[in-house]
Enzyme design. Structure first.
Site, PDB file in Angstrom:
ATOM      1  N   ASP A   6       0.854  -1.185   0.000  1.00 50.67           N
ATOM      2  CA  ASP A   6       0.000   0.000   0.000  1.00 50.67           C
ATOM      3  C   ASP A   6       0.890   1.236   0.000  1.00 50.67           C
ATOM      4  O   ASP A   6       1.508   1.566   1.014  1.00 50.67           O
ATOM      5  CB  ASP A   6      -0.905  -0.026   1.237  1.00 50.67           C
ATOM      6  N   GLY A  36       1.326   4.951   0.188  1.00 49.13           N
ATOM      7  CA  GLY A  36       0.670   6.183   0.574  1.00 49.13           C
ATOM      8  C   GLY A  36       1.575   7.376   0.334  1.00 49.13           C
ATOM      9  O   GLY A  36       2.733   7.229  -0.070  1.00 49.13           O
ATOM     10  N   ASN A  37       1.064   8.554   0.599  1.00 47.39           N
ATOM     11  CA  ASN A  37       1.851   9.769   0.384  1.00 47.39           C
ATOM     12  C   ASN A  37       3.038   9.866   1.329  1.00 47.39           C
ATOM     13  O   ASN A  37       4.062  10.464   0.981  1.00 47.39           O
ATOM     14  CB  ASN A  37       0.952  10.999   0.564  1.00 47.39           C
ATOM     15  N   THR A  38       2.917   9.282   2.505  1.00 46.55           N
ATOM     16  CA  THR A  38       3.978   9.375   3.521  1.00 46.55           C
ATOM     17  C   THR A  38       4.770   8.088   3.652  1.00 46.55           C
ATOM     18  O   THR A  38       5.998   8.115   3.741  1.00 46.55           O
ATOM     19  CB  THR A  38       3.377   9.753   4.880  1.00 46.55           C
ATOM     20  N   ILE A  48       5.121   3.617   2.682  1.00 49.63           N
ATOM     21  CA  ILE A  48       4.760   2.403   1.954  1.00 49.63           C
ATOM     22  C   ILE A  48       4.555   1.315   2.996  1.00 49.63           C
ATOM     23  O   ILE A  48       5.499   0.936   3.704  1.00 49.63           O
ATOM     24  CB  ILE A  48       5.861   1.980   0.965  1.00 49.63           C
ATOM     25  N   ALA A  93      -6.744   4.414  -5.188  1.00 48.74           N
ATOM     26  CA  ALA A  93      -6.693   2.947  -5.157  1.00 48.74           C
ATOM     27  C   ALA A  93      -6.780   2.411  -3.738  1.00 48.74           C
ATOM     28  O   ALA A  93      -7.339   1.333  -3.497  1.00 48.74           O
ATOM     29  CB  ALA A  93      -5.396   2.466  -5.818  1.00 48.74           C
ATOM     30  N   ASP A  94      -6.246   3.160  -2.773  1.00 48.11           N
ATOM     31  CA  ASP A  94      -6.316   2.725  -1.382  1.00 48.11           C
ATOM     32  C   ASP A  94      -7.759   2.735  -0.873  1.00 48.11           C
ATOM     33  O   ASP A  94      -8.139   1.900  -0.048  1.00 48.11           O
ATOM     34  CB  ASP A  94      -5.424   3.594  -0.503  1.00 48.11           C
ATOM     35  N   ASP A 136     -10.469   6.115   6.925  1.00 43.75           N
ATOM     36  CA  ASP A 136      -9.044   5.807   6.791  1.00 43.75           C
ATOM     37  C   ASP A 136      -8.243   7.034   7.217  1.00 43.75           C
ATOM     38  O   ASP A 136      -8.252   8.070   6.557  1.00 43.75           O
ATOM     39  CB  ASP A 136      -8.721   5.442   5.348  1.00 43.75           C
ATOM     40  N   THR A 162       0.689  25.649  25.156  1.00 37.37           N
ATOM     41  CA  THR A 162       0.517  25.708  23.704  1.00 37.37           C
ATOM     42  C   THR A 162       0.484  24.313  23.094  1.00 37.37           C
ATOM     43  O   THR A 162      -0.333  24.019  22.213  1.00 37.37           O
ATOM     44  CB  THR A 162       1.654  26.539  23.068  1.00 37.37           C
TER      45      THR A 162
END
Length: 268
Positions: free
Chosen positions: A6, A8-10, A12, A108-109, A142, A197
């Site tokens: 899978d 992903g943007n961040t 695998i 696709a995910d 997700d 903060t």
């Protein structure tokens, strides 16, 4: 054995199935510039270090939301595993009735997760009172770089859903877009009213994300299912962090990997 990947943007995320058992999970950061050799050696090295023989892998399935890496990924499996990987894309068998305006636009995910959700819901014990024989209306949340909310009817119709910035993206936007706000860990704070903060950011991100998901699920149930309660499945890297928020009926962080395995069965 079956290898599922899978992208992903961040990160695998990878899963190795031995029969029905998910025998190994591993991941690495996503880099679209990786060559097929770098990817191939990474996969083979990780498998060897965990005492698995790459030659025993019979099939491979992938879903990717990073098109730039797909060519190298496909070539790496041909060169290092001697296999043609199945990529989740429009036209393959999914067991779903896709009702999206343009199916090629769907991540696709999201499709892999929907496939996994239908299977997971049918395997659940039905403790929520739903009629398993008649199927379930499903909502899949997700929680990754982005948070996606996907809707699948009891007739296995994939209708679409909603997309919003994920928890980590919200933290990044605050730290990068302001002069004084720091980057913080995404956790549930001790107090909703932050006394520092860091606590204030954590409260805003955690409860803001939880509130957004709760509202979207409620609106989906109202507008799509006529007020009928849906079975909600949480997945993705942050799903466990939000498990205590009471958002989900079931949390399956490996849902997409399971969906990829099922997709292979459907496309034999």
């Amino acid at each position: 054995m079956i290898l599922t990947v899978d992208v992903g943007n961040t990160t695998i995320q990878c899963g190795l199935f031995d029969g029905e058992k998910l025998a190994l999970q591993f991941r690495r950061s996503t880099n679209p510039k990786l060559s097929s050799d770098e990817l191939g050696l990474f996969f083979r090295d990780v498998l060897a270090l965990n005492n698995f023989d790459y030659a025993q892998i019979e099939r491979i399935a992938c879903c990717s939301v990073v098109p730039a890496i797909n060519h190298s990924l496909s070539n790496c499996f041909r060169k290092y595993f001697f296999k043609e990987a199945l990529f989740i894309a429009a036209g393959i068998k999914t067991g779903l009735k896709i009702k999206y305006a343009n199916p090629r636009e769907i991540g696709a995910d999201r499709i892999a997760g929907a496939i996994g959700a239908v299977h997971a819901a049918s395997s659940d014990d039905g403790s929520d009172g739903s009629d398993k024989k008649g199927g379930r209306n499903l909502i899949v949340v997700d929680m990754g770089t982005a948070t996606t909310v996907d809707v699948i009817t009891k007739n296995n119709e994939y209708l679409g859903g909603a997309i919003l910035p994920g928890a980590s993206m919200s933290v990044h936007a605050l730290s990068e877009g302001t002069a004084q706000l720091p980057s913080v860990e995404v956790v549930q704070p001790k107090n909703v009213c932050g006394s520092s903060t860091i606590e204030a950011i954590q409260s805003g991100v955690f409860y803001g994300q939880a509130g957004a998901i709760r509202e979207l699920v409620s609106k989906m149930e109202e507008s799509v299912f006529g007020g009928e309660r849906a079975f909600v499945i949480g997945t993705g890297g942050f799903s466990r962090s939000f498990e205590s928020a009471g958002l989900f009926d079931l949390v399956l962080p490996d849902l997409v990997l399971q969906g990829l395995k099922i997709a292979l069965e459907l496309n034999k």
